[in-house]
Design an enzyme around this catalytic site. Structure first.
Site, mmCIF file in Angstrom:
data_model
loop_
_atom_site.group_PDB
_atom_site.id
_atom_site.type_symbol
_atom_site.label_atom_id
_atom_site.label_comp_id
_atom_site.label_asym_id
_atom_site.label_seq_id
_atom_site.Cartn_x
_atom_site.Cartn_y
_atom_site.Cartn_z
ATOM 1 N N GLU A 47 11.907 10.813 -1.590
ATOM 2 C CA GLU A 47 11.012 9.647 -1.569
ATOM 3 C C GLU A 47 11.528 8.677 -0.503
ATOM 4 O O GLU A 47 12.750 8.575 -0.281
ATOM 5 C CB GLU A 47 11.064 8.976 -2.951
ATOM 6 C CG GLU A 47 10.422 7.624 -3.066
ATOM 7 C CD GLU A 47 10.715 6.929 -4.404
ATOM 8 O OE1 GLU A 47 11.785 7.176 -4.991
ATOM 9 O OE2 GLU A 47 9.850 6.151 -4.855
ATOM 10 N N ASN A 111 3.407 3.959 -1.819
ATOM 11 C CA ASN A 111 4.614 4.784 -1.787
ATOM 12 C C ASN A 111 4.092 6.221 -1.772
ATOM 13 O O ASN A 111 3.613 6.721 -2.798
ATOM 14 C CB ASN A 111 5.462 4.510 -3.039
ATOM 15 C CG ASN A 111 6.809 5.209 -2.999
ATOM 16 O OD1 ASN A 111 6.957 6.178 -2.237
ATOM 17 N ND2 ASN A 111 7.750 4.752 -3.790
ATOM 18 N N LYS A 128 2.042 7.348 -4.956
ATOM 19 C CA LYS A 128 2.758 7.196 -6.227
ATOM 20 C C LYS A 128 1.965 6.353 -7.224
ATOM 21 O O LYS A 128 1.531 5.232 -6.901
ATOM 22 C CB LYS A 128 4.114 6.543 -5.965
ATOM 23 C CG LYS A 128 5.040 6.467 -7.176
ATOM 24 C CD LYS A 128 6.402 5.911 -6.741
ATOM 25 C CE LYS A 128 7.402 5.850 -7.870
ATOM 26 N NZ LYS A 128 8.712 5.316 -7.385
ATOM 27 N N GLU A 147 8.972 -2.364 -6.515
ATOM 28 C CA GLU A 147 7.878 -1.440 -6.170
ATOM 29 C C GLU A 147 6.523 -2.007 -6.569
ATOM 30 O O GLU A 147 5.529 -1.756 -5.890
ATOM 31 C CB GLU A 147 8.103 -0.070 -6.813
ATOM 32 C CG GLU A 147 9.314 0.653 -6.244
ATOM 33 C CD GLU A 147 9.356 2.112 -6.623
ATOM 34 O OE1 GLU A 147 10.333 2.518 -7.261
ATOM 35 O OE2 GLU A 147 8.415 2.854 -6.287
ATOM 36 N N CYS A 173 9.365 10.311 -7.848
ATOM 37 C CA CYS A 173 10.370 9.588 -8.596
ATOM 38 C C CYS A 173 10.037 9.212 -10.045
ATOM 39 O O CYS A 173 10.160 10.033 -10.929
ATOM 40 C CB CYS A 173 10.816 8.358 -7.819
ATOM 41 S SG CYS A 173 12.425 7.800 -8.361
ATOM 42 N N ASN A 198 14.475 8.241 -5.526
ATOM 43 C CA ASN A 198 15.557 7.301 -5.205
ATOM 44 C C ASN A 198 15.870 6.605 -6.525
ATOM 45 O O ASN A 198 15.109 5.711 -6.931
ATOM 46 C CB ASN A 198 15.103 6.227 -4.216
ATOM 47 C CG ASN A 198 14.909 6.678 -2.783
ATOM 48 O OD1 ASN A 198 15.063 5.893 -1.867
ATOM 49 N ND2 ASN A 198 14.532 7.910 -2.554
#
Ligand code: ING
Length: 316
Positions: A47, A111, A128, A147, A173, A198
């Site tokens: 990621e 993302n 994501k 995020e 993730c 991550n």
């Protein structure tokens, strides 16, 4: 004769604020070449593979975030060498990055992860959906996890693609913490799931033993692969990024739920397995024959209710 695909997880060690796209891309090319040397035909990168995990930092000015950490084109001049090397070696790959675009008169940030075929063309895109962390500044916290501030929730859904003679899906993730995500891919026939991550070694909310976080990572990967009878390649960006540690433990997990390979460092490291894609056939035909055994009429709450609410039955 069962189908085989030699797959690699190309784990990336730390990227610091001082690192450039060019230096990151060079390391990714080196990992791709190492994986190719091991016979890999499909390589899963992490990621946000081109920059440090920037959501750990608060920036007042989004224009600075856009300039320093987002890609407005993929590939760009700085990232093109990875695509060129992959095409030259005939290797497909998954890679995560921060996607910036102008759409409907506004800036949109995701993302994102893409599947790139051995010819260098982009075959699939995923944005994501499960964004962890927070959107507000927590100045008292050891680090941020922004995020929810820097990215929108993905708008492309959970999808699979015909890819290198398999049915491949993508996640990123935090998605690995939500069984629904894997199940939606498996209900579309996923045989391989690629997932970059991550994951901080420390919990910003409470003192959680770092070993317990790795334990969660390991049990989730094995259970998700097994309960959905899919191969799972999970690749970390890890190590101390400007002093902030993220754990490694990149994994290649069989559809039967066994860890076929695991990284052993928090540095650039390649692990590789010659995956028998048809290993899942018996499970899909029997234990996890979804059509024969699933009972969606009893699963309504999973879709209709977001948060848990205490609604006990009245009597037997
Ligand atoms: N990282 C972490 C992850 O889900 C996290 C964030 C860690 C959330 C632990 C909750 C608990 O693995 C990303 N990038 O999602």
């Amino acid at each position: 004769m069962s189908r085989h695909l030699r797959m690699a997880a190309a784990q990336l060690g730390p990227l610091h604020l001082s690192d450039t796209r060019t230096s990151a891309t060079q390391r990714l090319v080196n990992l791709l070449r190492e994986a190719h040397g091991m016979g890999a035909k499909f390589v899963v990168f992490p990621e946000l593979a081109f920059t440090t995990f920037f959501p750990r930092h608060w920036y007042e000015d989004l224009a600075e975030v856009d300039r320093r950490f987002f890609e407005s084109t993929m590939p760009s001049a700085e990232t093109q060498p990875l695509f060129d090397a992959a095409r030259k070696l005939g290797v497909g790959f998954y890679i995560g990055y921060a996607e910036l675009l102008q759409e409907g008169g506004r800036t949109r940030r995701f993302n994102t992860a893409i599947l790139v075929g051995p010819d260098g063309s982009i075959a699939g895109k995923y944005r994501k959906i499960h964004l962890p962390g927070h959107a507000d500044h927590k100045p008292e916290a050891a680090f941020q996890h922004l995020e929810k501030k820097y990215f929108e929730v993905g708008n492309l859904g959970f999808r699979v693609w015909r890819f290198m003679d398999t049915i491949t899906g993508m996640l990123i993730c935090n998605d690995r913490r939500w069984p629904e995500a894997f199940r939606v891919l498996a209900l579309q026939g996923a045989e391989v799931v690629a997932l970059g991550f991550n994951t901080p070694s420390e919990n910003l909310n409470y003192p959680e033993p770092p070993a317990l976080r790795v334990h969660h990572h390991l049990i989730m990967a094995q259970s998700m692969a097994f309960q959905n009878a899919t191969w799972l390649v999970e690749t970390a960006k890890c190590g101390f990024e400007d002093g902030y540690r993220m754990f490694g433990h990149s994994l290649i997990v069989t559809p039967t739920g066994e860890i076929a390979a695991k990284s052993v460092t928090e540095e650039d490291e390649v692990i590789c397995v010659n995956a028998d894609i048809d290993l899942a056939a018996d499970l899909k035909r029997t234990m996890f024959n979804f059509a024969a055994h699933r009972r969606p009429e009893h699963y309504r709450l999973i879709v209709d209710r977001i948060g848990a609410e205490v609604t006990p039955a009245e009597g037997p």
